[in-house]
Write a protein that holds these residues in place. Sequence first.
Motif, PDB file in Angstrom:
ATOM      1  N   LEU A 101      -5.288  12.058   6.307  1.00 43.64           N
ATOM      2  CA  LEU A 101      -6.375  11.573   5.459  1.00 43.64           C
ATOM      3  C   LEU A 101      -5.817  11.078   4.136  1.00 43.64           C
ATOM      4  CD1 LEU A 101      -8.981  14.409   6.111  1.00 43.64           C
ATOM      5  CD2 LEU A 101      -8.844  12.160   7.187  1.00 43.64           C
ATOM      6  N   VAL A 102      -6.345   9.942   3.667  1.00 44.71           N
ATOM      7  CA  VAL A 102      -5.906   9.380   2.386  1.00 44.71           C
ATOM      8  C   VAL A 102      -6.952   9.701   1.317  1.00 44.71           C
ATOM      9  CG1 VAL A 102      -5.329   7.255   1.139  1.00 44.71           C
ATOM     10  CG2 VAL A 102      -4.603   7.547   3.520  1.00 44.71           C
ATOM     11  N   PHE A 103      -6.540  10.471   0.295  1.00 42.51           N
ATOM     12  CA  PHE A 103      -7.404  10.891  -0.806  1.00 42.51           C
ATOM     13  C   PHE A 103      -6.924  10.252  -2.114  1.00 42.51           C
ATOM     14  CE2 PHE A 103      -7.156  14.499   2.124  1.00 42.51           C
ATOM     15  CZ  PHE A 103      -8.453  14.975   2.183  1.00 42.51           C
ATOM     16  N   ASN A 104      -7.793  10.296  -3.164  1.00 39.34           N
ATOM     17  CA  ASN A 104      -7.286  10.010  -4.502  1.00 39.34           C
ATOM     18  C   ASN A 104      -6.454  11.202  -4.936  1.00 39.34           C
ATOM     19  OD1 ASN A 104      -8.413   7.440  -4.925  1.00 39.34           O
ATOM     20  ND2 ASN A 104     -10.406   8.391  -5.272  1.00 39.34           N
ATOM     21  N   LYS A 105      -5.270  10.946  -5.476  1.00 33.87           N
ATOM     22  CA  LYS A 105      -4.333  12.045  -5.739  1.00 33.87           C
ATOM     23  C   LYS A 105      -4.632  12.746  -7.062  1.00 33.87           C
ATOM     24  CE  LYS A 105      -0.462  10.023  -8.275  1.00 33.87           C
ATOM     25  NZ  LYS A 105      -0.391  11.148  -9.243  1.00 33.87           N
ATOM     26  N   SER A 106      -4.189  13.997  -7.170  1.00 34.28           N
ATOM     27  CA  SER A 106      -4.263  14.705  -8.453  1.00 34.28           C
ATOM     28  C   SER A 106      -2.948  14.475  -9.201  1.00 34.28           C
ATOM     29  CB  SER A 106      -4.476  16.198  -8.232  1.00 34.28           C
ATOM     30  OG  SER A 106      -3.261  16.783  -7.790  1.00 34.28           O
ATOM     31  N   GLU A 107      -2.876  15.028 -10.429  1.00 35.20           N
ATOM     32  CA  GLU A 107      -1.655  14.839 -11.236  1.00 35.20           C
ATOM     33  C   GLU A 107      -0.457  15.567 -10.648  1.00 35.20           C
ATOM     34  OE1 GLU A 107      -2.540  15.937 -15.221  1.00 35.20           O
ATOM     35  OE2 GLU A 107      -3.685  14.093 -15.580  1.00 35.20           O
ATOM     36  N   LYS A 108      -0.715  16.545  -9.792  1.00 38.38           N
ATOM     37  CA  LYS A 108       0.392  17.325  -9.213  1.00 38.38           C
ATOM     38  C   LYS A 108       1.281  16.498  -8.288  1.00 38.38           C
ATOM     39  CE  LYS A 108       0.561  21.656  -8.224  1.00 38.38           C
ATOM     40  NZ  LYS A 108       0.431  23.047  -7.891  1.00 38.38           N
ATOM     41  N   VAL A 109       0.700  15.395  -7.773  1.00 40.64           N
ATOM     42  CA  VAL A 109       1.448  14.600  -6.790  1.00 40.64           C
ATOM     43  C   VAL A 109       2.189  13.465  -7.500  1.00 40.64           C
ATOM     44  CG1 VAL A 109       1.227  13.120  -4.748  1.00 40.64           C
ATOM     45  CG2 VAL A 109      -0.225  15.140  -4.982  1.00 40.64           C
ATOM     46  N   SER A 110       3.491  13.398  -7.286  1.00 41.14           N
ATOM     47  CA  SER A 110       4.327  12.424  -7.980  1.00 41.14           C
ATOM     48  C   SER A 110       4.136  11.002  -7.416  1.00 41.14           C
ATOM     49  CB  SER A 110       5.786  12.869  -7.850  1.00 41.14           C
ATOM     50  OG  SER A 110       6.610  11.797  -7.518  1.00 41.14           O
ATOM     51  N   TYR A 111       4.219  10.017  -8.328  1.00 39.90           N
ATOM     52  CA  TYR A 111       4.133   8.617  -7.896  1.00 39.90           C
ATOM     53  C   TYR A 111       5.324   8.232  -7.014  1.00 39.90           C
ATOM     54  CZ  TYR A 111       0.066   7.444 -10.725  1.00 39.90           C
ATOM     55  OH  TYR A 111      -1.204   7.377 -11.226  1.00 39.90           O
ATOM     56  N   LYS A 112       6.407   8.977  -7.146  1.00 37.50           N
ATOM     57  CA  LYS A 112       7.573   8.724  -6.300  1.00 37.50           C
ATOM     58  C   LYS A 112       7.198   8.904  -4.823  1.00 37.50           C
ATOM     59  CE  LYS A 112      12.005   8.949  -7.663  1.00 37.50           C
ATOM     60  NZ  LYS A 112      13.006   9.513  -8.521  1.00 37.50           N
ATOM     61  N   LEU A 113       6.367   9.919  -4.585  1.00 32.89           N
ATOM     62  CA  LEU A 113       5.947  10.234  -3.229  1.00 32.89           C
ATOM     63  C   LEU A 113       4.937   9.219  -2.698  1.00 32.89           C
ATOM     64  CD1 LEU A 113       5.579  13.713  -2.000  1.00 32.89           C
ATOM     65  CD2 LEU A 113       3.608  12.290  -1.613  1.00 32.89           C
ATOM     66  N   THR A 114       4.076   8.715  -3.593  1.00 35.34           N
ATOM     67  CA  THR A 114       3.007   7.818  -3.144  1.00 35.34           C
ATOM     68  C   THR A 114       3.399   6.342  -3.283  1.00 35.34           C
ATOM     69  OG1 THR A 114       1.895   7.569  -5.289  1.00 35.34           O
ATOM     70  CG2 THR A 114       1.290   9.488  -3.961  1.00 35.34           C
ATOM     71  N   GLY A 115       4.655   6.094  -3.629  1.00 33.04           N
ATOM     72  CA  GLY A 115       5.100   4.714  -3.787  1.00 33.04           C
ATOM     73  C   GLY A 115       4.306   3.991  -4.876  1.00 33.04           C
ATOM     74  N   GLY A 116       3.897   4.732  -5.901  1.00 32.93           N
ATOM     75  CA  GLY A 116       3.177   4.113  -7.024  1.00 32.93           C
ATOM     76  C   GLY A 116       1.671   4.051  -6.837  1.00 32.93           C
ATOM     77  N   LEU A 117       1.164   4.475  -5.685  1.00 36.94           N
ATOM     78  CA  LEU A 117      -0.283   4.419  -5.446  1.00 36.94           C
ATOM     79  C   LEU A 117      -0.995   5.608  -6.106  1.00 36.94           C
ATOM     80  CD1 LEU A 117      -0.322   3.592  -1.605  1.00 36.94           C
ATOM     81  CD2 LEU A 117      -0.686   1.987  -3.499  1.00 36.94           C
ATOM     82  N   ASP A 118      -2.302   5.437  -6.381  1.00 39.23           N
ATOM     83  CA  ASP A 118      -3.110   6.541  -6.914  1.00 39.23           C
ATOM     84  C   ASP A 118      -3.682   7.411  -5.795  1.00 39.23           C
ATOM     85  OD1 ASP A 118      -2.849   6.028  -9.667  1.00 39.23           O
ATOM     86  OD2 ASP A 118      -4.202   4.302  -9.440  1.00 39.23           O
ATOM     87  N   THR A 119      -3.328   7.087  -4.560  1.00 37.99           N
ATOM     88  CA  THR A 119      -3.828   7.863  -3.416  1.00 37.99           C
ATOM     89  C   THR A 119      -2.679   8.631  -2.761  1.00 37.99           C
ATOM     90  OG1 THR A 119      -3.501   5.908  -2.038  1.00 37.99           O
ATOM     91  CG2 THR A 119      -5.725   6.279  -2.894  1.00 37.99           C
ATOM     92  N   VAL A 120      -3.050   9.669  -2.012  1.00 32.59           N
ATOM     93  CA  VAL A 120      -2.030  10.450  -1.308  1.00 32.59           C
ATOM     94  C   VAL A 120      -2.506  10.725   0.127  1.00 32.59           C
ATOM     95  CG1 VAL A 120      -2.970  12.652  -2.183  1.00 32.59           C
ATOM     96  CG2 VAL A 120      -0.604  12.541  -1.370  1.00 32.59           C
ATOM     97  N   ALA A 121      -1.572  10.647   1.063  1.00 34.17           N
ATOM     98  CA  ALA A 121      -1.880  10.877   2.483  1.00 34.17           C
ATOM     99  C   ALA A 121      -1.478  12.311   2.845  1.00 34.17           C
ATOM    100  CB  ALA A 121      -1.110   9.875   3.338  1.00 34.17           C
TER     101      ALA A 121
END
Length: 347
Positions: A101-121
């Motif tokens: 599932l793709v959610f809007n990410k919280s601050e705990k999740v690094s942009y390095k992991l999301t490739g710069g996106l504001d969402t996280v899978a």
Amino acid sequence: MKTIIKKVNRENPNEKIIMMASEIIKNGGVVAFPTETVYGLGGNSFDENAIDKIFIAKGRPQDNPLILHVSSIDEVYPLVERVDEKARLLMERFWPGPLTLVFNKSEKVSYKLTGGLDTVAIRMPKHNVALSLIKHSGVPIAAPSANTSGRPSPTEAKHVIEDMSDKIDMIIDGGSTGIGVESTVLDVSMDVPVILRPGGITIEDLLKIFPKVEYDQSILKDNVVPKSPGQKYKHYAPKAKMVVYNGEVENITTAIKNHAHQLVLEGKVVGIMATEETVANYDEGSVLVVGSRNKRDTIAQNLFSVLREFDSLNVDVILAEGIDTKGIGTAIMNRMKKACGGDIRHV
Ligand code: TXA
Ligand code: MG
């Protein structure tokens, strides 16, 4: 780096081996492990160095984000902005299982992991080895598929060894993965859920819960930029050129026979990806059976390993039979389309 390789029992993995792997994860190392879809290449998702190591080992483009793997629904809340009713329903119904599932990410999740996106899978795999590793590590594990970027995803430990030997700390060998194609990636940030990558959970499964589910336009059309960064890359590709024939089964086998004959006359080494129902039609080339048309699950299970087998046979061209897109067939044809760089011929 010497890669440690350890075999475990899928249902009841040896605790000592899982502890060893989780110590590696806690210390910033990278461990390949089986899930119910394909093998993953895991690291501590809160450790940016570990994330760097994953991208380097795969040779993966930096803008292609990783999936976070959790071992309980509770672990999702700190990682995302909010969990709405729709997402909660999906997690309760399909987790553990092949749904990301793709959610809007919280601050705990690094942009390095999301490739710069504001969402996280995020997903929870249905595999005791994966779940036990995540629990013992005490953190969500960031993990893409454990293949070199652009190669078919690994469904057996030997595929991971081919691609990752001496590049990562450890490989946990839990046997064949099972489903064989990756998880379905579903965007739940809008009212209507959108499938960004078809996979183990089918649109038919999702339509049992929601009145409407859509595919990202790029899955259906060739000229649309996909929302899921990974979908834009040529992917799952064997070394040989590949052509997929689609249409009525009889037309497919005739076209492949003719094409194979012509290639053999040109001195080419030909591979044919056939099904149980059609294999008897072919008398030229290296013919591999991917599964049964009546049991599409078997085709999903074997697709990536058959592509790798053609590579080891050093064929110049792979001629593959298309299958219909019911159920998991959509995910299978999506991977075939990528493997052949879009060269699908309708007959
Ligand atoms: O079954 C699977 O999902 C496997 C196992 C190991 O869990 N993992 C896997 O990961 O296939 P990977 O990295 O090979 O593919 C992840 C896909 C990529 O297409 C990526 O672009 C997409 O998920 N993705 C990740 N984060 C995303 C996001 N925030 N928005 C849209 N797509 C995202
Ligand atoms: Mg992948």
